[in-house]
Write an enzyme that holds these catalytic residues in place. Structure first.
Site, short mmCIF file in Angstrom:
data_model
loop_
_atom_site.label_atom_id
_atom_site.label_comp_id
_atom_site.label_asym_id
_atom_site.label_seq_id
_atom_site.Cartn_x
_atom_site.Cartn_y
_atom_site.Cartn_z
N ALA A 299 77.97 2.74 54.63
CA ALA A 299 77.95 1.92 53.83
C ALA A 299 76.31 1.22 53.98
O ALA A 299 75.83 0.51 54.60
CB ALA A 299 78.68 0.58 53.80
N ASP A 300 75.80 2.25 52.38
CA ASP A 300 74.80 1.48 51.91
C ASP A 300 74.91 0.06 50.71
O ASP A 300 75.45 0.16 51.28
CB ASP A 300 73.39 2.58 51.29
CG ASP A 300 74.31 3.32 50.36
OD1 ASP A 300 74.28 4.64 49.83
OD2 ASP A 300 75.31 2.89 49.52
N SER A 301 74.02 0.34 49.92
CA SER A 301 74.06 -1.31 49.36
C SER A 301 74.75 -0.57 48.37
O SER A 301 75.23 -2.21 48.32
CB SER A 301 72.74 -1.86 49.27
OG SER A 301 71.72 -0.18 48.19
#
Lengths: 326, 141
Positions: free
Chosen positions: B91-93
């Site tokens: 999960a990125d931002s």
């Protein structure tokens, strides 16, 4: 093949691999001059193009013990590979600039600033000034990028153009974006265009917050507006340099109108036909307020130790926002 | 005098034996509350802060896991523990913000951006949700 090699990685093996690879490391990384003021160097790697197990092993040999641990703690091959490539890209990229005569990517040390933003720790020897190299990385599942400047804070963000948004775009914008931005997105009737504009706005906002380097909570997304003015869309040749003026991108703080948001400059690109990339950098202090100075951009697609391809000026790098000189 | 902020406490015998209490507490996946003791009562533990544990709401934890799986399109084999970090799941931002938004909708709460920055694990999310849901119930809204 790949996962079992990583898991079988013992300290002894790491040392051997490192010793073999150090010669190729210093000879295969093409040195680069530091960017000049208002110039950004943008390096990116496409994980799908990196398949060689021995190459990935070589990258592993560059990492610090903690970085290795972090990479191996990721669940699954793809995530491990992505994490590995991100660290390898940062280390090899910075090593290219040969600060203080360093060429060994493995010798670089990193720390986090007070707000958690990663920085290089320069081993200063007597008489050396601290170099002012700034960097920032970003990764999507299919691209990892590193932006580099001198003397100027930088933030970058890359996102896949077709990235699926699970929530309704307008609901998301209502919750997280500023009123102005939400209204802008609402005004777009075509859902595909709306989706693309959303992604562009996200990358610009993210790049700004990362450039500030103070963490998400120092500049909550709702408290600033990124405005893209599309009055002028033209390219022109200025003394042998190709300058694109796709649009003017500005940021405005809603809480604190006096804050120096005019000291930030943006560039928005379409990369490799598949990604949006936003770059936010601090304007050089010598530039007077109101002066329009383009961001000079040089971009490379790289597979560290294997090949570097300068792609600025090709179709792989399409400016779509901001004032950019390629 | 001990001051504790929850009514549910379980004292682990290990905690009394060593000063290194964090290890003992971390072995469990339960919510942690800090307790500070006055000097008079326990000379060997004078000015020692140590943690006691409280059970987190398992229903909240389960719902958080379901939402995370859905948002990140995880394969059924992917293990999710309370300590799993969102970044480790890829999960990125943007992905993390989407998860937070999914959680807000599911639990009908509002997560301030300052708090959402501190959500790095599944457990962080569940703890914050429990706190916000409780606060909302107390406020009578």
């Amino acid at each position: 093949m790949f996962p079992s090699l990583l898991r079988a990685y013992s300290p002894m093996k790491m040392r051997c691999c490192f010793q073999r690879s150090i010669c190729s490391a210093s000879s295969s990384l093409v040195p680069v001059q530091l960017p000049s003021p208002m110039e950004t160097h943008f390096w990116y790697v496409l994980p799908d193009q990196v398949k060689s197990v021995s190459l990935l092993n070589q990258y592993m040999g560059l990492l610090s013990p903690i970085e290795k641990e972090n990479v191996l703690s990721m669940p699954g091959h793809q995530l491990q590979k992505r994490a590995l490539l991100a660290r390898a890209l940062v280390r090899t990229t910075i090593a290219r600039y040969q600060i203080n005569g360093h060429v060994d990517p493995r010798s670089l040390k990193f720390k986090k600033n007070i707000h958690g933003k990663p920085e290089v720790v320069w081993q200063s020897e007597d008489g050396w000034c601290q170099p002012h190299l700034h960097f920032n990385i970003s990764h999507s599942s299919s691209m990892i990028a590193c932006g580099v400047t001198s003397n100027s804070r930088i933030g970058i963000d890359v996102e896949e153009k077709q990235r699926k948004i699970k929530n309704n775009v307008l609901a998301f914008a209502r919750r997280y974006f500023s009123l102005h931005e939400m209204e802008y997105l609402s005004s777009i009737s075509d859902s595909e265009v709306q989706h693309q504009e959303f992604i562009k706005l996200w990358t610009l906002k993210e790049a700004y917050v990362k450039a500030l380097g103070k963490g998400f909570s120092a500049a909550p997304f709702k408290t600033f507006t990124v405005q893209v003015k599309t009055d002028s869309k033209r390219s022109f040749v200025l003394a042998e340099d190709l300058v694109f003026e796709a649009s003017e991108i500005m940021v405005e703080s809603l809480n604190d109108p006096k804050s120096l948001t005019s000291s930030w400059q943006f560039a928005l690109l379409e990369l490799a036909g598949s990604h949006y990339a936003a770059i936010c950098m601090e304007k050089d202090k010598s530039i007077k307020v109101g002066m329009k100075v383009p961001v000079r951009l040089t971009a490379w697609k790289t597979i560290p130790f294997v090949e570097d391809e300068c792609v600025s000026g090709t179709d792989a790098v399409m400016p779509i926002g901001g004032l950019i000189k390629l | 005098m001990a001051s504790v902020s929850t009514s549910c406490l379980r004292f682990q015998p290990l905690l009394w034996q060593s000063n290194n209490t964090c290890q003992a507490a971390q072995r469990t996946s339960l919510k942690l509350v800090s307790v500070s003791w006055a000097r008079s009562g326990f000379p060997s533990l004078r000015a020692t802060r140590f943690r006691v544990s409280c059970a987190a709401n398992p229903l909240t934890m389960q719902k958080v896991c379901d939402i995370v799986r859905k948002q990140l399109v995880l394969s059924p084999e992917t293990q999710l523990t309370p300590e799993t970090k969102f970044s480790e799941l890829g999960a990125d931002s943007l992905g993390t913000v989407e998860i937070v938004m999914g959680l807000e909708e599911e639990f009908d709460i509002n997560v301030e951006e300052e708090s959402s920055q501190n959500i790095t694990t599944v457990k962080d999310a569940a703890d914050l949700i429990d706190k916000l849901v409780q606060k909302k119930a107390e406020a009578g809204t």
